[in-house]
Design a protein around this motif. Structure first.
Motif, PDB file in Angstrom:
ATOM      1  N   THR A  45       0.843  -1.194   0.000  1.00 49.27           N
ATOM      2  CA  THR A  45       0.000   0.000   0.000  1.00 49.27           C
ATOM      3  C   THR A  45       0.877   1.243   0.000  1.00 49.27           C
ATOM      4  O   THR A  45       1.892   1.297   0.702  1.00 49.27           O
ATOM      5  CB  THR A  45      -0.897   0.006   1.257  1.00 49.27           C
ATOM      6  N   VAL A  46       0.480   2.217  -0.804  1.00 52.87           N
ATOM      7  CA  VAL A  46       1.225   3.474  -0.873  1.00 52.87           C
ATOM      8  C   VAL A  46       0.355   4.596  -0.312  1.00 52.87           C
ATOM      9  O   VAL A  46      -0.866   4.485  -0.288  1.00 52.87           O
ATOM     10  CB  VAL A  46       1.648   3.823  -2.317  1.00 52.87           C
ATOM     11  N   THR A  47       0.998   5.652   0.127  1.00 50.64           N
ATOM     12  CA  THR A  47       0.288   6.841   0.586  1.00 50.64           C
ATOM     13  C   THR A  47       0.161   7.785  -0.589  1.00 50.64           C
ATOM     14  O   THR A  47       1.172   8.218  -1.157  1.00 50.64           O
ATOM     15  CB  THR A  47       1.081   7.522   1.734  1.00 50.64           C
ATOM     16  N   LYS A  57       2.032   6.748  -8.040  1.00 47.12           N
ATOM     17  CA  LYS A  57       1.039   6.086  -7.190  1.00 47.12           C
ATOM     18  C   LYS A  57       1.012   6.674  -5.796  1.00 47.12           C
ATOM     19  O   LYS A  57       0.001   6.625  -5.120  1.00 47.12           O
ATOM     20  CB  LYS A  57       1.332   4.587  -7.102  1.00 47.12           C
ATOM     21  N   GLY A  58       2.144   7.201  -5.344  1.00 50.29           N
ATOM     22  CA  GLY A  58       2.253   7.761  -4.001  1.00 50.29           C
ATOM     23  C   GLY A  58       3.652   7.549  -3.478  1.00 50.29           C
ATOM     24  O   GLY A  58       4.604   7.478  -4.262  1.00 50.29           O
ATOM     25  N   VAL A  59       3.760   7.447  -2.158  1.00 54.03           N
ATOM     26  CA  VAL A  59       5.070   7.262  -1.527  1.00 54.03           C
ATOM     27  C   VAL A  59       4.976   6.146  -0.494  1.00 54.03           C
ATOM     28  O   VAL A  59       3.895   5.827   0.002  1.00 54.03           O
ATOM     29  CB  VAL A  59       5.579   8.559  -0.848  1.00 54.03           C
ATOM     30  N   VAL A  60       6.118   5.539  -0.206  1.00 52.23           N
ATOM     31  CA  VAL A  60       6.233   4.564   0.873  1.00 52.23           C
ATOM     32  C   VAL A  60       7.418   4.958   1.750  1.00 52.23           C
ATOM     33  O   VAL A  60       8.329   5.663   1.298  1.00 52.23           O
ATOM     34  CB  VAL A  60       6.436   3.111   0.365  1.00 52.23           C
ATOM     35  N   ASN A  61       7.387   4.503   2.987  1.00 53.11           N
ATOM     36  CA  ASN A  61       8.489   4.723   3.905  1.00 53.11           C
ATOM     37  C   ASN A  61       9.348   3.464   3.882  1.00 53.11           C
ATOM     38  O   ASN A  61       8.924   2.404   4.319  1.00 53.11           O
ATOM     39  CB  ASN A  61       7.943   4.989   5.309  1.00 53.11           C
ATOM     40  N   LEU A  62      10.534   3.581   3.328  1.00 51.96           N
ATOM     41  CA  LEU A  62      11.455   2.452   3.204  1.00 51.96           C
ATOM     42  C   LEU A  62      12.619   2.668   4.164  1.00 51.96           C
ATOM     43  O   LEU A  62      13.545   3.427   3.873  1.00 51.96           O
ATOM     44  CB  LEU A  62      11.953   2.348   1.750  1.00 51.96           C
ATOM     45  N   ARG A  63      12.517   2.044   5.323  1.00 54.72           N
ATOM     46  CA  ARG A  63      13.559   2.174   6.362  1.00 54.72           C
ATOM     47  C   ARG A  63      13.933   3.636   6.609  1.00 54.72           C
ATOM     48  O   ARG A  63      15.110   3.999   6.637  1.00 54.72           O
ATOM     49  CB  ARG A  63      14.785   1.339   5.990  1.00 54.72           C
ATOM     50  N   ILE A  66      11.598   8.315   2.482  1.00 55.05           N
ATOM     51  CA  ILE A  66      10.334   8.443   1.771  1.00 55.05           C
ATOM     52  C   ILE A  66      10.632   8.269   0.279  1.00 55.05           C
ATOM     53  O   ILE A  66      11.407   9.020  -0.309  1.00 55.05           O
ATOM     54  CB  ILE A  66       9.671   9.815   2.032  1.00 55.05           C
ATOM     55  N   VAL A  67      10.015   7.237  -0.313  1.00 50.42           N
ATOM     56  CA  VAL A  67      10.321   6.838  -1.690  1.00 50.42           C
ATOM     57  C   VAL A  67       9.083   7.029  -2.571  1.00 50.42           C
ATOM     58  O   VAL A  67       8.037   6.440  -2.299  1.00 50.42           O
ATOM     59  CB  VAL A  67      10.756   5.347  -1.728  1.00 50.42           C
ATOM     60  N   PRO A  68       9.193   7.871  -3.631  1.00 53.31           N
ATOM     61  CA  PRO A  68       8.073   7.980  -4.572  1.00 53.31           C
ATOM     62  C   PRO A  68       7.949   6.689  -5.377  1.00 53.31           C
ATOM     63  O   PRO A  68       8.952   6.089  -5.760  1.00 53.31           O
ATOM     64  CB  PRO A  68       8.458   9.160  -5.467  1.00 53.31           C
ATOM     65  N   ILE A  69       6.705   6.266  -5.640  1.00 52.81           N
ATOM     66  CA  ILE A  69       6.441   5.030  -6.371  1.00 52.81           C
ATOM     67  C   ILE A  69       5.778   5.378  -7.705  1.00 52.81           C
ATOM     68  O   ILE A  69       4.707   5.989  -7.724  1.00 52.81           O
ATOM     69  CB  ILE A  69       5.523   4.085  -5.559  1.00 52.81           C
ATOM     70  N   ILE A  70       6.423   4.986  -8.799  1.00 56.20           N
ATOM     71  CA  ILE A  70       5.932   5.283 -10.150  1.00 56.20           C
ATOM     72  C   ILE A  70       5.427   3.991 -10.776  1.00 56.20           C
ATOM     73  O   ILE A  70       6.139   2.990 -10.775  1.00 56.20           O
ATOM     74  CB  ILE A  70       7.059   5.870 -11.037  1.00 56.20           C
ATOM     75  N   ASP A  71       4.200   4.013 -11.307  1.00 53.99           N
ATOM     76  CA  ASP A  71       3.670   2.848 -12.003  1.00 53.99           C
ATOM     77  C   ASP A  71       4.025   2.980 -13.477  1.00 53.99           C
ATOM     78  O   ASP A  71       3.504   3.844 -14.180  1.00 53.99           O
ATOM     79  CB  ASP A  71       2.157   2.740 -11.818  1.00 53.99           C
ATOM     80  N   ILE A  94      19.056   6.472  -8.221  1.00 60.54           N
ATOM     81  CA  ILE A  94      19.414   7.261  -9.394  1.00 60.54           C
ATOM     82  C   ILE A  94      19.879   8.635  -8.952  1.00 60.54           C
ATOM     83  O   ILE A  94      19.105   9.397  -8.385  1.00 60.54           O
ATOM     84  CB  ILE A  94      18.213   7.395 -10.350  1.00 60.54           C
ATOM     85  N   GLY A  95      21.122   8.918  -9.212  1.00 60.78           N
ATOM     86  CA  GLY A  95      21.661  10.226  -8.850  1.00 60.78           C
ATOM     87  C   GLY A  95      21.512  10.525  -7.369  1.00 60.78           C
ATOM     88  O   GLY A  95      21.285  11.667  -6.985  1.00 60.78           O
ATOM     89  N   GLY A  96      21.598   9.494  -6.527  1.00 63.31           N
ATOM     90  CA  GLY A  96      21.486   9.703  -5.091  1.00 63.31           C
ATOM     91  C   GLY A  96      20.050   9.730  -4.587  1.00 63.31           C
ATOM     92  O   GLY A  96      19.830   9.797  -3.379  1.00 63.31           O
ATOM     93  N   ARG A  97      19.068   9.683  -5.484  1.00 62.89           N
ATOM     94  CA  ARG A  97      17.652   9.644  -5.085  1.00 62.89           C
ATOM     95  C   ARG A  97      17.155   8.208  -5.192  1.00 62.89           C
ATOM     96  O   ARG A  97      17.525   7.485  -6.103  1.00 62.89           O
ATOM     97  CB  ARG A  97      16.787  10.483  -6.033  1.00 62.89           C
ATOM     98  N   VAL A  98      16.297   7.828  -4.265  1.00 62.54           N
ATOM     99  CA  VAL A  98      15.711   6.496  -4.278  1.00 62.54           C
ATOM    100  C   VAL A  98      14.280   6.623  -4.786  1.00 62.54           C
ATOM    101  O   VAL A  98      13.508   7.433  -4.284  1.00 62.54           O
ATOM    102  CB  VAL A  98      15.743   5.866  -2.868  1.00 62.54           C
ATOM    103  N   VAL A  99      13.944   5.845  -5.814  1.00 60.52           N
ATOM    104  CA  VAL A  99      12.596   5.822  -6.370  1.00 60.52           C
ATOM    105  C   VAL A  99      12.176   4.372  -6.592  1.00 60.52           C
ATOM    106  O   VAL A  99      13.013   3.508  -6.817  1.00 60.52           O
ATOM    107  CB  VAL A  99      12.474   6.591  -7.715  1.00 60.52           C
TER     108      VAL A  99
END
Length: 165
Positions: A45-47, A57-63, A66-71, A94-99
């Motif tokens: 589930t994503v927020t 789709k939203g974001v999730v908390n990964l440890r 905060i990670v954006p989720i792209i469908d 990617i470039g230091g960002r987590v997606v």
């Protein structure tokens, strides 16, 4: 190690084999540089974020991150996504960002030699091929190789600053 996937293709052309994580969207098989993959997760589930484009789709908390989720099925206009036990979220760095990138399923890691990678065909204005590295062929399979750096840093995505790459 290659700095980005465009560099990776240059490396491949100079004789180095490259590894790609292969995944499916609809009936097609795609590949991204394995160097960009941090981990694989089941779809959770994503927020939702208000006013975000449909493909986010939203974001999730990964440890604690905060990670954006792209469908990707929505992003590439490949019909309505279905989320089941095969749906995978590929966590990319990617470039230091987590997606996170939602795909229908993940196949395997494929090693391609320079001879197996062909340039993406020019489609004129019919199809944006800016994000394609090329086409990889393995036996009877054809892999659409995506330049995930370019895709995620494009203006329409707005997720990663160009200068971060």
């Amino acid at each position: 190690m290659a700095a980005n996937s465009t560099q990776s293709v240059t490396d491949a052309m100079s004789g180095e084999s490259l590894e790609f994580l292969s995944f499916t969207l609809g009936n097609e098989e795609y590949g991204v540089s394995i160097q960009k993959v941090q981990e694989l997760r089941g779809y959770d589930t994503v927020t939702r974020i208000a006013n975000a484009p449909d493909f986010i789709k939203g974001v999730v908390n990964l440890r604690g991150i905060i990670v954006p989720i792209i469908d990707m099925r929505i992003k590439f206009n490949l019909g309505s996504p279905t989320y089941d036990q095969f749906t995978v979220v590929v966590i990319l760095n990617i470039g230091g960002r987590v997606v996170g990138m939602v795909v229908d399923s993940v196949s395997d890691v494929i090693t391609l030699t320079p001879e197996q990678i062909k340039p993406a065909p020019e489609m004129g204005g019919a199809l944006a091929t800016d994000y394609l590295v090329g086409l990889g062929t393995v036996d009877q399979r054809m892999l659409i190789l995506v330049d995930i750096d370019k895709l995620m840093s494009s203006n329409e995505m707005g997720l990663i600053e160009q200068h971060a790459l």
